[in-house]
Scaffold this active site. Structure first.
Site, PDB file in Angstrom:
ATOM      1  N   GLN A 111      29.188 -30.713  71.400  1.00 41.66           N
ATOM      2  CA  GLN A 111      28.657 -31.939  71.697  1.00 41.66           C
ATOM      3  C   GLN A 111      29.334 -32.897  70.554  1.00 41.66           C
ATOM      4  O   GLN A 111      29.657 -34.198  71.032  1.00 41.66           O
ATOM      5  CB  GLN A 111      27.205 -31.780  71.040  1.00 41.66           C
ATOM      6  CG  GLN A 111      26.359 -32.937  71.226  1.00 41.66           C
ATOM      7  CD  GLN A 111      25.598 -32.922  72.755  1.00 41.66           C
ATOM      8  OE1 GLN A 111      25.368 -31.798  73.075  1.00 41.66           O
ATOM      9  NE2 GLN A 111      25.934 -33.742  73.544  1.00 41.66           N
ATOM     10  N   LYS A 114      32.432 -33.965  72.869  1.00 44.12           N
ATOM     11  CA  LYS A 114      31.729 -34.759  73.997  1.00 44.12           C
ATOM     12  C   LYS A 114      31.136 -35.881  73.558  1.00 44.12           C
ATOM     13  O   LYS A 114      31.471 -37.070  74.408  1.00 44.12           O
ATOM     14  CB  LYS A 114      30.548 -33.880  74.643  1.00 44.12           C
ATOM     15  CG  LYS A 114      30.017 -34.671  75.772  1.00 44.12           C
ATOM     16  CD  LYS A 114      28.470 -34.002  76.056  1.00 44.12           C
ATOM     17  CE  LYS A 114      28.386 -32.231  76.050  1.00 44.12           C
ATOM     18  NZ  LYS A 114      27.175 -31.793  76.550  1.00 44.12           N
ATOM     19  N   LYS A 126      23.001 -30.137  67.606  1.00 46.55           N
ATOM     20  CA  LYS A 126      22.209 -29.421  68.550  1.00 46.55           C
ATOM     21  C   LYS A 126      21.259 -28.875  67.863  1.00 46.55           C
ATOM     22  O   LYS A 126      21.131 -28.351  66.780  1.00 46.55           O
ATOM     23  CB  LYS A 126      22.965 -28.305  69.320  1.00 46.55           C
ATOM     24  CG  LYS A 126      22.731 -28.220  70.813  1.00 46.55           C
ATOM     25  CD  LYS A 126      23.149 -28.973  71.585  1.00 46.55           C
ATOM     26  CE  LYS A 126      22.687 -28.838  72.966  1.00 46.55           C
ATOM     27  NZ  LYS A 126      23.198 -29.948  74.002  1.00 46.55           N
ATOM     28  N   GLY A 165      16.897 -33.341  74.918  1.00 45.02           N
ATOM     29  CA  GLY A 165      16.487 -32.329  75.686  1.00 45.02           C
ATOM     30  C   GLY A 165      17.643 -31.520  76.247  1.00 45.02           C
ATOM     31  O   GLY A 165      18.807 -31.925  76.045  1.00 45.02           O
ATOM     32  N   ASP A 166      17.499 -30.378  76.081  1.00 46.85           N
ATOM     33  CA  ASP A 166      18.479 -29.467  76.889  1.00 46.85           C
ATOM     34  C   ASP A 166      17.761 -28.475  77.827  1.00 46.85           C
ATOM     35  O   ASP A 166      16.476 -28.709  78.067  1.00 46.85           O
ATOM     36  CB  ASP A 166      19.396 -28.892  75.685  1.00 46.85           C
ATOM     37  CG  ASP A 166      20.697 -28.257  76.173  1.00 46.85           C
ATOM     38  OD1 ASP A 166      21.717 -28.843  76.296  1.00 46.85           O
ATOM     39  OD2 ASP A 166      20.750 -26.656  76.502  1.00 46.85           O
ATOM     40  N   THR A 210      23.013 -36.841  83.899  1.00 49.61           N
ATOM     41  CA  THR A 210      24.281 -35.649  83.865  1.00 49.61           C
ATOM     42  C   THR A 210      24.822 -35.491  85.225  1.00 49.61           C
ATOM     43  O   THR A 210      26.050 -35.487  85.358  1.00 49.61           O
ATOM     44  CB  THR A 210      23.571 -34.677  83.177  1.00 49.61           C
ATOM     45  OG1 THR A 210      22.860 -34.878  81.753  1.00 49.61           O
ATOM     46  CG2 THR A 210      24.559 -33.583  82.814  1.00 49.61           C
TER      47      THR A 210
HETATM   48  N1  GLU Z   1      21.703 -31.597  76.041  1.00 48.72           N
HETATM   49  C1  GLU Z   1      22.408 -32.549  76.473  1.00 48.72           C
HETATM   50  C2  GLU Z   1      23.922 -32.236  76.544  1.00 48.72           C
HETATM   51  O1  GLU Z   1      24.159 -31.125  76.555  1.00 48.72           O
HETATM   52  C3  GLU Z   1      22.006 -34.236  76.471  1.00 48.72           C
HETATM   53  C4  GLU Z   1      21.994 -34.264  74.828  1.00 48.72           C
HETATM   54  C5  GLU Z   1      21.462 -35.605  74.427  1.00 48.72           C
HETATM   55  O2  GLU Z   1      21.328 -36.426  75.288  1.00 48.72           O
HETATM   56  O3  GLU Z   1      21.359 -35.927  73.262  1.00 48.72           O
HETATM   57  O4  GLU Z   1      24.893 -33.144  76.413  1.00 48.72           O
END
Ligand code: GLU
Length: 450
Positions: A111, A114, A126, A165-166, A210
């Site tokens: 993350q 990213k 996370k 979310g995830d 996404t």
């Molecule tokens: N869980 C998502 C990711 O893997 C979104 C994370 C978010 O929006 O903060 O990027």
């Protein structure tokens, strides 16, 4: 490979032997960094790599809740605030029975890079729990979310850490989590979570972001290859928000998803998931049964293959794994290569084992794009939700979509540029790792000893 890079890798392997997913992601990112470390001796001087593999903060907490029969349950909650150098910690929460520290740490590390790639000021985080939402009643989900937030609320905030979310955490869970935060704190605090309902601060297009972003990124790859998306057939995995977004955007742009999968097997729909009826059915199936995609095949009269994955299907042009980590192993990767697929775009976080990824990257005719770039549109639109909340504004669907498209173009372009700068050619994996890393590294150095 530079001695410094190797020594930090050895350190991670030694100290995290019980967290193989984390070791895997560090190995993957570091495999791109050799030329960067060689060119920038200042990174070694400040021991930057070792700092980077250590989360700024990571904690576990107890989550106790009562089921509908009056039984008590205790789950483990996690939050990993991995790196806050470029902005407040930002990243999703995953509720799934296999969640443990190694999963949360790997996701937090990914993350960080990213979020850096989005070009927006968000750090990496996370969290989640080993709670399994499957088969739970709405009231049980609510009680669990309330217990989870009661433990977490004091460690998050709009300038501190903004969860979202995830897997296992969608709009319903975000609503319950936000409700509990507000109940305890008594303030709105710019929404604090992202992925909220549009009635209370959520951004338009967030649920689709996404998947839409992944297809916009795909368009850039195709453009680079003097190719177009019209008429392309796509195999994906999963049928959650992400795969659904891919199906929808592909259909808008004249392509079609002809394969998708669930935990029970895969569906082959040669006509593609392109009509509103089919797209709506996917949504409904997801909400009522996240474990089985066979009902789609029954409803629309197409092929269902139980206990199998769609990798290796010959009648597709593009593979976009969008389900979970390590979905594509070396056997699946070989099948993909044998099928003559030209485009392999990761969409789920780390959907490819390192062995499979290296194999695919080594195939001359396959273009590989990494998840940290391809799926960054989700968190990117989360950051846009944060902006809208803090400005007390609501952007139109068109505005968000336009921002998202431009973000994906810029993620693709900055990856291309970073790879070219180091003489690596059109290598989207190295490019994303280098571009994501460089920005965080510079911010850490500028901020001194931390
Ligand atoms: N869980 C998502 C990711 O893997 C979104 C994370 C978010 O929006 O903060 O990027």
């Amino acid at each position: 490979m530079s001695a410094y890079l190797n020594s930090v890798l050895d350190y991670v392997r030694k100290t995290h032997g019980d967290e193989p997913e984390f070791v895997q992601t560090v190995e993957e990112v570091f495999s791109s960094l050799k030329p960067v470390i060689d060119k920038h001796p200042e990174y070694e001087k400040v021991d930057l790599l070792k700092r980077m593999v250590e989360p700024e903060r990571m904690f576990t907490f107890r989550v106790v809740w009562m089921d509908d029969e009056g039984q008590w349950h205790t789950n483990r909650g996690f939050r990993c605030q991995f790196n806050g150098a470029i902005g407040p910690y930002k990243g999703g929460l995953r509720f799934q029975s296999n969640v443990y520290s190694g999963i949360i740490k790997f996701l937090g590390f990914e993350q960080t890079f990213k979020n850096s790639l989005t070009g927006l000021p968000i750090g990496g985080a996370k969290g989640g729990s080993d709670f399994d939402p499957a088969g739970k009643s709405d009231a049980e989900i609510m009680r669990f979310c309330q217990a989870f937030m009661t433990a977490l609320y004091r460690y998050i905030g709009p300038d501190t850490d903004v969860p979202a979310g995830d897997m296992g955490v969608g709009g319903r869970e975000i609503g319950y989590l936000f409700g509990q935060y507000r109940r305890i704190k008594g303030t709105w605090e710019n929404g604090v979570l992202t992925g909220k309902g549009v009635q209370y601060g959520g951004s338009l297009i967030r649920p689709e972001a996404t998947g839409y972003g992944a297809v916009y990124y795909l368009c850039e790859v195709l453009k680079h290859e003097n190719d177009t998306i019209e008429g392309k057939k796509i195999a994906t995995s999963g049928y959650g928000n992400v795969a659904w977004g891919i199906m929808k955007k592909a259909a808008h742009l004249g392509a079609k998803v002809t394969y998708f999968s669930g935990p029970d097997g895969y569906v082959h729909d040669p006509d593609g998931v392109i009509t509103d009826e089919k797209l709506d059915f996917i949504l409904q199936m997801r909400a009522t049964d996240p474990m089985h995609c066979k009902p789609y095949a029954d409803k629309f009269g197409c092929e269902f293959v139980p206990n199998a994955k769609p990798w290796g299907a010959k009648d597709v042009d593009i593979c976009m794994p969008a389900a979970m980590q390590n979905d594509v192993d070396i056997n699946s990767a070989k099948k993909i290569a044998e099928a003559g697929i030209k485009y392999y775009l990761e969409v789920a976080n780390m959907p490819t084992t390192n062995e499979a990824l290296n194999f695919l990257r080594g195939c001359e005719n396959i273009i590989v794009a990494p998840s940290k770039a391809v799926n960054a549109g989700g968190v990117g639109v989360s950051a846009l939700e944060m902006s809208q909340n803090s400005e007390r504004l609501v952007w139109t669907e068109e505005e968000v979509d336009e921002h998202l498209r431009n973000m994906m173009i810029s993620i693709h372009d900055s990856s291309v540029k970073a790879a070219e700068e180091y003489g690596l050619g059109y290598d989207l994996v190295d490019g994303a790792n280098i571009a994501g890393f460089t920005k965080v590294a510079q911010a850490m150095i500028d901020q001194g000893c931390f």
